[in-house]
Design a protein around this motif. Structure first.
Motif, short mmCIF file in Angstrom:
data_model
loop_
_atom_site.label_atom_id
_atom_site.label_comp_id
_atom_site.label_asym_id
_atom_site.label_seq_id
_atom_site.Cartn_x
_atom_site.Cartn_y
_atom_site.Cartn_z
N ALA A 291 1.10 6.67 -8.97
CA ALA A 291 1.95 7.86 -8.99
C ALA A 291 2.74 8.02 -7.69
N GLN A 292 2.26 7.38 -6.61
CA GLN A 292 2.97 7.43 -5.33
C GLN A 292 4.05 6.35 -5.22
N GLY A 293 4.22 5.57 -6.29
CA GLY A 293 5.30 4.60 -6.31
C GLY A 293 4.88 3.15 -6.20
N SER A 294 3.58 2.87 -6.11
CA SER A 294 3.12 1.49 -6.00
C SER A 294 2.95 0.87 -7.39
N ASP A 295 3.29 -0.42 -7.50
CA ASP A 295 2.88 -1.21 -8.66
C ASP A 295 1.45 -1.66 -8.38
N VAL A 296 0.53 -1.31 -9.27
CA VAL A 296 -0.89 -1.56 -9.04
C VAL A 296 -1.45 -2.39 -10.17
N VAL A 297 -2.16 -3.45 -9.82
CA VAL A 297 -2.91 -4.24 -10.80
C VAL A 297 -4.37 -4.23 -10.39
N VAL A 298 -5.22 -3.87 -11.33
CA VAL A 298 -6.67 -3.87 -11.11
C VAL A 298 -7.28 -5.00 -11.93
N ILE A 299 -8.11 -5.80 -11.30
CA ILE A 299 -8.86 -6.80 -12.05
C ILE A 299 -10.35 -6.58 -11.81
N GLN A 300 -11.08 -6.52 -12.92
CA GLN A 300 -12.53 -6.36 -12.89
C GLN A 300 -13.16 -7.51 -13.66
#
Length: 368
Positions: A291-300
């Motif tokens: 929401a702050q503008g970052s492209d985020v990818v989470v891998i678990q």
């Protein structure tokens, strides 16, 4: 005088923005996860390195607890060595060394539980250790004070240690019953790091929690402490490993409260989070960063997540090889995800918080 211990997030973000967009693109976040978390993260990153994503790709690496050690190896060029070591037949020796450094019987309990099929034994041991610490605290501070810190101990037992107030309550207990600096744990990490005992090239942020206030701190080269002491603080599991003193403050495991501390990645355009463990806060934290503008990818961990274990069983060295293989497989799927637009691969634990064709945005040439 030592450099300030804490790196305030808003000041850190502002300083990066002043440096220009070329220095604020790529952040790698390595979460906590014990020995099996180290193995899994080493597998993921090893696969990415084979795919051409080397340590110079990241403008910052943020490591919490186990992730701090993986970050050191990644940035110092020792990742391949770390990955290969997960397949060594040295579990007994590793257990012995860790047991001596931890100065408790946890690994003996893990071994007994594994042999007898008593899967709840480590948790029972931890509960007994917690109650023993509470009893000692009551003798030192009185029953009323013991009631005040009880919510922190309860939150730890329920794996809901998220609020700073609860962390500070638990910290008050730990600091009181373990008032001395944990030099043995620092020496253990000096031995483990060996040639990599100096701060590595690139920017590494090692997270820890200030047990006196309950706040998280970011330790780095400019903090004026040794790398071994920073990693020792970040891996000092509450009530398992005694805290480490940094700048006059008692610090503990960076995975307390948040397994990833993604807030330290605020201000970066693209953020990759490797999260071996999640105590229910990860999705909220990643979405907040997005929401702050970052492209985020989470891998678990994907379908082989059971190989890593849960809670204290992540400290079982016999799970390392399977965890490393699982990480390598998940890294292959992540590489595909970075190259292809479309939904994330839920089967392998990749969460598609980022939008569009990630590789076209994340590829190294885009940094020019």
């Amino acid at each position: 005088m030592a450099a300030p211990l804490e790196v305030p997030l808003h000041e850190d973000r502002a300083s990066r923005q002043r440096e220009g967009s070329g220095m604020t693109r790529h952040a790698l976040v390595l979460g906590s996860g014990g020995l099996t978390g180290i193995a899994w993260e080493s597998g993921v990153l090893r696969r990415l390195e084979e795919d051409g994503i080397d340590p110079t790709f990241w403008d910052v690496v943020i490591g919490s607890s186990a992730g701090s050690f993986v970050g050191v190896c990644h940035l110092s060029g020792r990742l391949a060595e770390l990955y290969e070591s997960q397949f060594a037949d040295d579990a007994a020796g590793l257990e012995h060394g860790l047991a001596r450094a931890m100065d408790n019987r946890l690994l003996d309990v893990l071994r007994l539980g594994r042999r007898r099929g008593l899967h709840g034994l480590p948790q029972a041991w931890a509960m007994t250790a917690g109650l023993g610490a509470l009893a000692r605290y009551a003798l030192l501070r009185g029953p009323r004070a013991a009631r005040d810190v009880l919510p922190g101990l309860r939150a730890l037992a329920l794996r809901r240690l998220e609020r700073e107030a609860d962390v500070a309550r638990l910290g008050e207990l730990i600091i009181t019953v373990h008032p001395r600096d944990n030099l043995r744990w620092v020496e253990h990490w000096e031995s483990v790091l060996g040639p990599a005992s100096q701060w590595p090239p690139g920017r590494l942020v090692v997270t820890a929690v200030d047990l006196g206030s309950g706040t998280h701190v970011g330790l780095e080269r400019s903090s004026g402490i040794t790398l071994a002491r920073a990693v020792a603080a970040s891996t000092a599991i509450p009530l398992v490993v005694n805290p480490v003193t940094i700048g006059g403050r008692r610090c503990g495991d960076g995975g307390v409260g948040s397994t990833t501390n993604v807030g330290f990645a605020a201000g970066y355009e693209h953020v990759l989070i490797l999260a071996p463990l999640d105590r229910g806060t990860l999705a909220r934290e990643a979405e907040s960063l997005g929401a702050q503008g970052s492209d985020v990818v989470v891998i678990q961990p994907g379908t082989s997540a059971a190989a890593l274990g849960t809670a204290l069983t992540t400290l079982d060295p016999r799970r390392r090889a399977a965890s490393a293989r699982a990480g390598y497989d998940d890294g292959a799927h992540l590489a595909d995800r970075l190259r292809s637009p479309g939904p994330g691969r839920r089967r392998t634990g990749v969460s598609p918080y980022a939008s569009g064709d990630l590789w076209s945005k994340w590829a190294t040439p885009a940094r020019q």
